[in-house]
Write a protein that holds these residues in place. Structure first.
Motif, mmCIF file in Angstrom:
data_model
loop_
_atom_site.group_PDB
_atom_site.id
_atom_site.type_symbol
_atom_site.label_atom_id
_atom_site.label_comp_id
_atom_site.label_asym_id
_atom_site.label_seq_id
_atom_site.Cartn_x
_atom_site.Cartn_y
_atom_site.Cartn_z
ATOM 1 N N ILE A 13 8.344 -19.294 33.057
ATOM 2 C CA ILE A 13 7.169 -18.434 33.224
ATOM 3 C C ILE A 13 6.653 -18.529 34.661
ATOM 4 N N ALA A 14 6.570 -19.737 35.196
ATOM 5 C CA ALA A 14 6.066 -19.923 36.559
ATOM 6 C C ALA A 14 6.972 -19.226 37.578
ATOM 7 N N LEU A 17 6.695 -15.326 37.145
ATOM 8 C CA LEU A 17 5.416 -14.850 37.668
ATOM 9 C C LEU A 17 5.368 -14.913 39.193
ATOM 10 N N ALA A 18 5.929 -15.970 39.770
ATOM 11 C CA ALA A 18 5.946 -16.085 41.234
ATOM 12 C C ALA A 18 6.770 -14.964 41.860
ATOM 13 N N THR A 21 4.553 -11.563 41.110
ATOM 14 C CA THR A 21 3.244 -11.441 41.754
ATOM 15 C C THR A 21 3.231 -11.890 43.212
ATOM 16 N N LYS A 22 4.235 -12.642 43.642
ATOM 17 C CA LYS A 22 4.279 -13.218 44.998
ATOM 18 C C LYS A 22 3.127 -14.203 45.237
ATOM 19 N N GLU A 23 2.549 -14.732 44.177
ATOM 20 C CA GLU A 23 1.465 -15.716 44.238
ATOM 21 C C GLU A 23 1.992 -17.027 43.647
ATOM 22 N N ALA A 24 2.429 -17.926 44.520
ATOM 23 C CA ALA A 24 3.066 -19.151 44.050
ATOM 24 C C ALA A 24 2.077 -20.084 43.359
ATOM 25 N N LEU A 26 -0.919 -19.561 41.907
ATOM 26 C CA LEU A 26 -1.397 -19.061 40.627
ATOM 27 C C LEU A 26 -0.297 -19.140 39.576
ATOM 28 N N SER A 27 0.916 -18.815 39.948
ATOM 29 C CA SER A 27 2.032 -18.874 39.007
ATOM 30 C C SER A 27 2.301 -20.301 38.553
ATOM 31 N N ILE A 30 -0.460 -21.312 36.117
ATOM 32 C CA ILE A 30 -0.240 -20.733 34.792
ATOM 33 C C ILE A 30 0.888 -21.470 34.070
ATOM 34 N N GLY A 31 1.955 -21.824 34.801
ATOM 35 C CA GLY A 31 3.032 -22.605 34.196
ATOM 36 C C GLY A 31 2.542 -23.952 33.701
#
Length: 162
Positions: A13-14, A17-18, A21-24, A26-27, A30-31
């Motif tokens: 998931i991490a 999502l990374a 979204t290109k947001e490491a 936040l990803s 969330i993971g």
């Protein structure tokens, strides 16, 4: 969940999502939350307890010494910059370093001379040599490579180092 496919779900998931979204950060967060949910049986309060106590507190307590050391190194570099040490070296370098090769060689030599610690080497040499290499049109990537190529190898081989 240990040793099963479900243990792979939070990192998957991490990563997904990374990439999306290109947001490491936040990803990764969330993971971690998804992993905490799996670990705590999808109960919210135990998930928070697991993430904070078993994850964050344990990670900080295991690495508190290196965190403190890096903060102190960062403070020293900031003080050197604030006191004008980097600017003074830049003025000296403007007078004595005339070529691109000279700027790269000066970066290498300074990287060899600062052997206290590999992190300190990267922080110090990077902040001191950035204006010099910028004035000689040397890319930041090449500066980073030169610093990285000298930091750890020479700090490891130095007899007195952290």
């Amino acid at each position: 969940m240990y040793g099963t496919f479900w243990a792979l779900v939070p990192p998957i998931i991490a990563i997904v999502l990374a990439l999306i979204t290109k947001e490491a950060y936040l990803s990764l967060f969330i993971g971690v939350i998804v992993g905490g949910l799996f670990s705590a049986g999808f109960a919210l309060v135990p998930t928070l307890d697991t993430v904070v106590n078993d994850g964050l507190v344990a990670a900080i307590s295991d690495n508190a010494g290196i965190f403190l050391f890096l903060v102190l190194l960062g403070i020293i570099v900031a003080l050197v910059n604030a006191a004008g040490g980097s600017a003074a070296f830049g003025r000296w370098a403007e007078k004595h370093i005339k070529t691109r090769v000279g700027a790269m060689l000066a970066t290498f030599v300074l990287g060899v001379l600062v052997f206290i610690d590999d992190y300190f080497n990267c922080l110090t040499v990077g902040s001191v040599m950035r204006p010099v290499t910028d004035s000689h049109k040397i890319s930041r990537a090449k500066l980073a490579y030169l610093i990285d190529a000298t930091a750890a190898p020479f700090c490891i081989s130095a007899p007195v180092s952290s």
